[in-house]
Design a protein around this motif. Structure first.
Motif, mmCIF file in Angstrom:
data_model
loop_
_atom_site.group_PDB
_atom_site.id
_atom_site.type_symbol
_atom_site.label_atom_id
_atom_site.label_comp_id
_atom_site.label_asym_id
_atom_site.label_seq_id
_atom_site.Cartn_x
_atom_site.Cartn_y
_atom_site.Cartn_z
ATOM 1 N N SER A 74 36.902 80.018 -5.981
ATOM 2 C CA SER A 74 35.803 80.690 -6.653
ATOM 3 C C SER A 74 34.814 79.687 -6.887
ATOM 4 O O SER A 74 33.672 80.233 -7.265
ATOM 5 N N ASN A 75 35.119 78.518 -6.924
ATOM 6 C CA ASN A 75 33.959 77.384 -7.479
ATOM 7 C C ASN A 75 34.017 76.336 -6.431
ATOM 8 O O ASN A 75 34.639 75.398 -6.630
ATOM 9 N N PRO A 76 33.524 76.536 -5.141
ATOM 10 C CA PRO A 76 33.585 75.439 -4.216
ATOM 11 C C PRO A 76 32.390 74.313 -4.269
ATOM 12 O O PRO A 76 31.363 74.777 -4.881
ATOM 13 N N ALA A 77 32.673 73.226 -4.094
ATOM 14 C CA ALA A 77 31.641 72.175 -4.112
ATOM 15 C C ALA A 77 31.724 71.813 -2.751
ATOM 16 O O ALA A 77 32.448 71.903 -1.889
ATOM 17 N N SER A 78 30.650 71.219 -2.226
ATOM 18 C CA SER A 78 30.260 70.959 -0.885
ATOM 19 C C SER A 78 29.516 69.683 -0.574
ATOM 20 O O SER A 78 28.829 69.205 -1.676
ATOM 21 N N TRP A 79 29.526 69.124 0.576
ATOM 22 C CA TRP A 79 28.870 67.953 1.045
ATOM 23 C C TRP A 79 28.052 68.646 2.370
ATOM 24 O O TRP A 79 28.614 68.968 3.386
ATOM 25 N N ILE A 80 26.784 68.632 2.403
ATOM 26 C CA ILE A 80 25.928 69.144 3.305
ATOM 27 C C ILE A 80 24.992 68.278 4.093
ATOM 28 O O ILE A 80 24.380 67.358 3.585
ATOM 29 N N ILE A 81 25.268 68.279 5.325
ATOM 30 C CA ILE A 81 24.205 67.560 6.128
ATOM 31 C C ILE A 81 23.528 68.322 7.156
ATOM 32 O O ILE A 81 24.134 69.015 8.239
ATOM 33 N N GLN A 82 22.063 68.446 6.735
ATOM 34 C CA GLN A 82 21.282 69.551 7.380
ATOM 35 C C GLN A 82 20.116 68.547 8.213
ATOM 36 O O GLN A 82 19.418 67.673 7.759
ATOM 37 N N GLU A 83 20.286 68.707 9.601
ATOM 38 C CA GLU A 83 19.431 68.043 10.340
ATOM 39 C C GLU A 83 18.857 69.118 11.500
ATOM 40 O O GLU A 83 19.658 69.889 12.170
ATOM 41 N N ASP A 84 17.528 69.038 11.785
ATOM 42 C CA ASP A 84 17.134 69.847 12.912
ATOM 43 C C ASP A 84 17.155 71.500 12.479
ATOM 44 O O ASP A 84 16.947 71.901 11.488
ATOM 45 N N ASN A 85 17.998 72.213 13.345
ATOM 46 C CA ASN A 85 18.295 73.580 13.178
ATOM 47 C C ASN A 85 19.698 73.878 12.851
ATOM 48 O O ASN A 85 20.222 74.975 13.481
ATOM 49 N N ALA A 86 20.579 72.930 12.267
ATOM 50 C CA ALA A 86 21.881 73.163 12.002
ATOM 51 C C ALA A 86 22.362 72.556 10.516
ATOM 52 O O ALA A 86 21.722 71.516 10.385
ATOM 53 N N ALA A 87 23.261 73.066 10.122
ATOM 54 C CA ALA A 87 23.959 72.378 9.136
ATOM 55 C C ALA A 87 25.434 72.063 9.196
ATOM 56 O O ALA A 87 26.235 73.104 9.696
ATOM 57 N N GLN A 88 25.873 70.788 9.036
ATOM 58 C CA GLN A 88 27.222 70.528 8.971
ATOM 59 C C GLN A 88 27.715 70.426 7.371
ATOM 60 O O GLN A 88 27.232 69.714 6.695
ATOM 61 N N VAL A 89 28.834 71.282 7.237
ATOM 62 C CA VAL A 89 29.006 71.474 5.771
ATOM 63 C C VAL A 89 30.546 71.170 5.583
ATOM 64 O O VAL A 89 31.577 72.018 6.289
ATOM 65 N N TRP A 90 31.118 70.375 4.716
ATOM 66 C CA TRP A 90 32.395 70.039 4.048
ATOM 67 C C TRP A 90 32.378 70.526 2.680
ATOM 68 O O TRP A 90 31.470 70.432 1.811
#
Length: 357
Positions: A74-90
């Motif tokens: 219900s309340n996710p936290a995240s670490w986002i790596i956004q480069e160029d045309n994609a995002a890698q999300v944990w």
């Protein structure tokens, strides 16, 4: 003389509570320049989001909406790596960290996913030993496309199953074991004075703007004789800019609205978790089993069921009768009593179709 940086030992979240890393793993005695809590891979979920067809102004909102769609929390936290045309999300359950902070109020505020302390790869299949368990990874052009965590080292059958999930031929997969050692900083955090950082579009733009501002002030300081002329020119430019502002705002507003409508139209077509749950219940209501895992990504739903002697033929026939699913397949799980069921949804693009676009 600058003050030396004080290094600190990070904390790690475990099933028994939060512990300093040096107490949990003597093989990883790292120290960091700031206090952080390392969240092991077993508590993390991962999603790869393609953004090539999403306007830059809407990408941050699209990423957050995708996290909410696939997250079981219900309340996710995240670490986002956004480069160029994609995002890698944990992403992970923020409530889990909050519970550990109640038990240990001295825990650092910054939370760092364990995979960020493992060196990124370029291409191929990799098996990473974690603080607890093992992580199967598939990298394409320096981006993590698929990952799956297991509590024990996967056998040949499990590795082959992961390769097929990635849409690849098992005969062509060459697995590489990665080192256990952790890095002392996240791999996406780089020192400022590096070629890669200075050539980054956002940073380079700010640097150029700073140089231009410094140059303007230098010119103004070289002689008071140019001040009157500069002021007159600035007034002329401001007057013309004000006259054109209405037209520019109208054009930009129309373009932003068009981009927003297109992005929202793509998002609302994705099925909700509640809809998928209802369809699965309708298909499998007559079967007795336990659901161990549930994953949905890019038009494919994967269920991990546990039931000894499950009638997979009857299961496929029941699910295939639902028009929502275009294809239903079963695969063996990690143990004899486990079965993986793969559903392809009507109107959703497959992994191969999305990559081709």
């Amino acid at each position: 003389m600058s003050k030396p940086v004080s290094l600190v030992t990070p904390w790690v979240i475990t099933a028994e509570g939060a512990l300093p890393l040096n107490e949990l793993s003597a093989a990883n005695p790292i120290q960091m320049d700031s206090a952080r809590v390392i969240l092991p891979r077993q508590y993390l979920f991962y999603i790869y989001i393609a953004l090539a067809n999403v306007p830059k102004s809407l990408r941050a909102n699209v990423i957050q909406q995708r996290i909410q769609q696939v997250s079981p929390f219900s309340n996710p936290a995240s670490w986002i790596i956004q480069e160029d045309n994609a995002a890698q999300v944990w992403f992970w359950d923020a409530a889990l960290i909050a519970q550990h902070r109640i038990a240990n109020p001295h825990l650092p505020q910054a939370v760092l996913p364990e995979p960020l302390l493992r060196a990124p790869q370029q291409e191929g299949f990799y098996l990473q030993a974690c603080l607890n368990g093992w992580d199967m990874q598939y990298w394409v052009e320096g981006e993590l496309r698929y990952t799956r965590w297991l509590p024990i080292k996967p056998d040949t059958r499990t590795l082959a199953d992961f390769v097929r999930q990635c849409g690849k031929n098992t005969a062509e997969a060459n697995w590489v074991d990665l080192e256990v050692a952790l890095m002392d900083r996240p791999w996406n955090e780089k020192p400022f004075w590096t070629k890669e950082t200075l050539t980054n579009e956002k940073i380079a733009t700010k640097l150029i703007a700073g140089v231009l501002v410094a140059w303007v002030f230098l010119e103004l300081g070289l002689g008071l004789g140019t001040q009157i002329k500069s002021s007159w020119l600035a007034a002329q430019v401001a007057e013309k800019n004000e006259a054109m502002m209405d037209l520019v705002n109208q054009r930009d507003g129309a373009l932003r609205q068009q981009e927003f409508n297109q992005a929202i139209g793509q998002l609302v077509s994705a099925p909700s978790p509640l809809f998928l749950s209802a369809q699965i219940h309708q298909c499998l209501a007559d079967f007795d089993f336990a659901i161990l895992d549930w994953q949905y990504q890019r038009g494919q739903l994967v269920l991990l069921l546990q039931k000894e002697g499950l009638d997979t033929r009857a299961l496929i026939e029941s699910c295939a009768a639902n028009p929502v699913f275009t294809d239903v397949r079963v695969e063996p799980g990690l143990t004899p009593e486990q079965t993986r069921v793969l559903f392809s949804l009507q109107g959703e693009p497959s992994e191969g179709q999305t990559d081709a676009e």
